[in-house]
Design a protein around this motif. Structure first.
Motif, mmCIF file in Angstrom:
data_model
loop_
_atom_site.group_PDB
_atom_site.id
_atom_site.type_symbol
_atom_site.label_atom_id
_atom_site.label_comp_id
_atom_site.label_asym_id
_atom_site.label_seq_id
_atom_site.Cartn_x
_atom_site.Cartn_y
_atom_site.Cartn_z
ATOM 1 N N UNK A 159 0.845 -1.205 0.000
ATOM 2 C CA UNK A 159 0.000 0.000 0.000
ATOM 3 C C UNK A 159 0.874 1.247 0.000
ATOM 4 N N UNK A 160 1.858 1.267 0.902
ATOM 5 C CA UNK A 160 2.748 2.439 0.989
ATOM 6 C C UNK A 160 3.519 2.591 -0.319
ATOM 7 N N UNK A 161 3.959 1.458 -0.882
ATOM 8 C CA UNK A 161 4.750 1.554 -2.117
ATOM 9 C C UNK A 161 3.895 2.036 -3.288
ATOM 10 N N UNK A 162 2.640 1.598 -3.308
ATOM 11 C CA UNK A 162 1.723 2.059 -4.354
ATOM 12 C C UNK A 162 1.529 3.584 -4.227
ATOM 13 N N UNK A 163 1.304 4.046 -3.009
ATOM 14 C CA UNK A 163 1.070 5.488 -2.794
ATOM 15 C C UNK A 163 2.299 6.295 -3.221
ATOM 16 N N UNK A 164 3.480 5.841 -2.816
ATOM 17 C CA UNK A 164 4.710 6.576 -3.178
ATOM 18 C C UNK A 164 4.924 6.571 -4.691
ATOM 19 N N UNK A 165 4.679 5.420 -5.332
ATOM 20 C CA UNK A 165 4.873 5.338 -6.792
ATOM 21 C C UNK A 165 3.936 6.301 -7.508
ATOM 22 N N UNK A 166 2.680 6.352 -7.045
ATOM 23 C CA UNK A 166 1.702 7.233 -7.697
ATOM 24 C C UNK A 166 2.041 8.709 -7.443
ATOM 25 N N UNK A 167 2.457 9.022 -6.218
ATOM 26 C CA UNK A 167 2.847 10.418 -5.918
ATOM 27 C C UNK A 167 3.977 10.846 -6.846
ATOM 28 N N UNK A 168 4.948 9.928 -7.025
ATOM 29 C CA UNK A 168 6.111 10.236 -7.863
ATOM 30 C C UNK A 168 5.730 10.421 -9.320
ATOM 31 N N UNK A 169 4.928 9.482 -9.830
ATOM 32 C CA UNK A 169 4.682 9.518 -11.278
ATOM 33 C C UNK A 169 3.645 10.565 -11.658
ATOM 34 N N UNK A 191 -5.972 3.480 7.281
ATOM 35 C CA UNK A 191 -4.677 3.122 6.674
ATOM 36 C C UNK A 191 -3.481 3.306 7.612
ATOM 37 N N UNK A 192 -3.758 3.662 8.895
ATOM 38 C CA UNK A 192 -2.678 4.020 9.818
ATOM 39 C C UNK A 192 -1.532 3.011 9.800
ATOM 40 N N UNK A 193 -1.889 1.737 9.911
ATOM 41 C CA UNK A 193 -0.858 0.709 10.021
ATOM 42 C C UNK A 193 0.075 0.697 8.818
ATOM 43 N N UNK A 194 -0.516 0.895 7.644
ATOM 44 C CA UNK A 194 0.277 0.837 6.410
ATOM 45 C C UNK A 194 1.131 2.083 6.234
ATOM 46 N N UNK A 195 0.533 3.265 6.451
ATOM 47 C CA UNK A 195 1.272 4.476 6.083
ATOM 48 C C UNK A 195 2.130 5.034 7.225
ATOM 49 N N UNK A 196 1.864 4.585 8.454
ATOM 50 C CA UNK A 196 2.707 5.053 9.574
ATOM 51 C C UNK A 196 3.871 4.104 9.847
ATOM 52 N N UNK A 197 3.968 3.024 9.071
ATOM 53 C CA UNK A 197 5.144 2.145 9.181
ATOM 54 C C UNK A 197 5.002 0.990 10.163
ATOM 55 N N UNK A 198 3.859 0.883 10.865
ATOM 56 C CA UNK A 198 3.744 -0.165 11.894
ATOM 57 C C UNK A 198 3.650 -1.563 11.277
ATOM 58 N N UNK A 199 2.959 -1.665 10.142
ATOM 59 C CA UNK A 199 2.860 -2.966 9.461
ATOM 60 C C UNK A 199 4.259 -3.432 9.032
#
Ligand SMILES: NC(=O)c1ccc[n+]([C@@H]2O[C@H](COP(=O)([O-])OP(=O)(O)OC[C@H]3O[C@@H](n4cnc5c(N)ncnc54)[C@H](OP(=O)(O)O)[C@@H]3O)[C@@H](O)[C@H]2O)c1
Length: 426
Positions: A159-169, A191-199
């Motif tokens: 999820x985090x990687x998808x968000x970062x890739x989309x922000x970048x592109x 989405x806390x767990x995914x985007x705050x790094x806890x997952x």
């Protein structure tokens, strides 16, 4: 000789349905290929009337967890660490083997689970708990067993990687991309767990514990998510030939273990830099093997279910051999951890500075006083009245020195707002 094994599944949601489907469709193949008959004996759910979008014998569907008492292998796919923990411990105490995809459970309750597993002499397997289809647990526990693992770095939250890739592109904000990801079902409603790094931290606890045989818990590591990342940095970072990734990092030094989760600049020329969208990748460096890269789908129904079924088959085939059972789940020793302040990194720093002579000299002086070398400086065009963004790529520096220097830089009357700091992993 045919080995018959009764399988009970607790939880039949995204992953559970995939497991039921694979077990049903490949039943005959498993018999022929491995002489193992995996009988799906019971499936426990919370709500028996939910539409499961799969055809199976409803006679085995129940809400009664006690029905798991009649199977050989319990597969826990409920999630969380309340009911799931009771299901797993109860199964182990009844001398049943267990498969789970539950990273939170394994990461938070490792020691309790280990004691129970040792007492009952059963197997507990959890390949799907980290990076879904990517066989990273097996690689560390089996294939790389002859190696000392020097470091591992992973992109292990899709999820985090998808968000970062989309922000970048696309140059869109995190808030907008996150909303889209939620609408598409890529991100949870919370989405806390995914985007705050806890997952990622839970998964790193598992990987580092296995790689180094020591107790690694979330409290031992520095954890930073992606929520503070700004889209304007994405553009600057690309110009510099990097990508930004949420990384799980574990490195072994003589004085201790460096374990952390944070966004980092990764060179686009490196394979990790090219991992985009919901994919996962883990780079493991063994002292003998050198770098090994595992890449694949880190979540989703069938990628995850395939890993779960692999664990079920592994256990079934061990039972078939009637040999002493391999102990896949190990005791962990106490570890020394290196605090983030003592870690050396290179850094990407962005400052908003006044567009006047002498500003850069003051800033480089402060970095110099803290033994921080500068690799490059880029001054962007004026964006707001007389303010200009200044991007500094540093050489290697201790984190505490970097933080002290940024405090001094922030206090300058020619610097506006707080500096942006992103570590570089190259
Ligand atoms: N989804 C993924 O891509 C993925 C990837 C890797 C690992 N995992 C892990 O796999 C596990 C399962 O995830 P999931 O996405 O499949 O979850 P999910 O879709 O929410 O399914 C959970 C299942 O557990 C059942 N359940 C909940 N409480 C229960 C209870 N008290 N007694 C009996 N059953 C109960 C639910 O029953 P009802 O259907 O009746 O509500 C549902 O079938 C989690 O540990 C997750 O972290 C998931």
């Amino acid at each position: 000789m045919m080995t018959k094994v009764k399988v009970g599944i607790a939880g039949c949601g995204i992953v559970g349905i995939g497991v039921v489907d694979i077990l049903q469709k490949r039943f005959e193949e498993f018999r022929e290929l491995y002489q193992v008959e995996l009988e799906l004996a019971v499936v426990v759910v919370r709500n028996i009337d939910s539409d499961r979008d799969i055809a199976f014998d409803k006679a085995i569907l129940t809400t009664d967890l006690a029905m798991l008492d009649n199977v050989d292998i319990v597969v826990e796919l409920i999630g969380g660490d309340t009911v799931a923990k009771d299901v797993v411990l109860n199964a182990i105490h009844q001398k049943k083997h267990v498969v789970t995809a539950n990273k939170a459970l394994v990461a938070k309750h490792w020691d309790i689970l280990f004691e129970a597993v040792r007492g009952s002499q059963v197997m507990l397997k959890f390949e799907a708990a980290v990076a879904g289809a990517v066989p990273v647990i097996k690689t560390i526990q089996e294939s790389l067993i002859g190696n000392k693992i020097e470091e591992l770095k992973g992109i292990i939250n899709g999820t985090a990687n998808y968000i970062l890739s989309e922000m970048e592109s696309r140059g869109e904000s995190l808030a907008l991309i996150l909303k889209e990801a939620q609408d598409l079902g890529y991100a949870e409603a919370d989405p806390t767990f995914d985007i705050e790094g806890f997952d990622v931290a839970h998964k790193l606890c598992i990987l580092a514990s296995l790689a180094y045989g020591v107790k690694v818990e979330c409290e031992d590591m520095y954890i930073q998510g992606i929520t503070d990342l700004e889209v304007k940095d994405m553009a600057y970072i690309r110009e510099l030939g990097y990508r930004i990734k949420l990384l799980a990092i574990a490195k072994k030094y003589e004085k201790g273990l460096d374990v952390r989760v944070h966004p980092a600049l990764v060179p686009e020329s490196q394979i990790l830099g090219a991992v985009s969208g919901p994919y996962n990748a883990i780079d493991i460096k063994g002292h003998a093997s050198g770098d090994i890269l595992l890449y694949g789908q880190g979540a989703g129904r069938y990628p995850t279910a395939g890993a779960v079924v692999g664990d079920i088959l592994d256990i079934a085939r061990c039972l078939q051999k009637e040999q002493p059972l391999p102990f896949f789940f190990s005791e962990r020793k106490k570890a020394e951890f290196i605090p983030i302040e003592d870690i050396e990194n290179r850094y990407y720093i962005r400052l908003n500075v006044s567009d006047q002579p002498g500003v850069l000299a003051k800033i480089t002086n402060i970095f110099g006083e803290h033994a921080i070398g500068i690799a490059s400086v880029i001054q962007k065009e004026v964006v707001l009245e007389d303010q200009v963004p200044l991007v500094v790529m540093t050489g290697k520096a201790r984190e505490d020195n970097m933080r002290r220097s940024l405090d001094e830089i922030e206090a300058l009357d020619t610097v506006f707002g707080s500096p942006t700091l992103i570590r570089i992993e190259d």
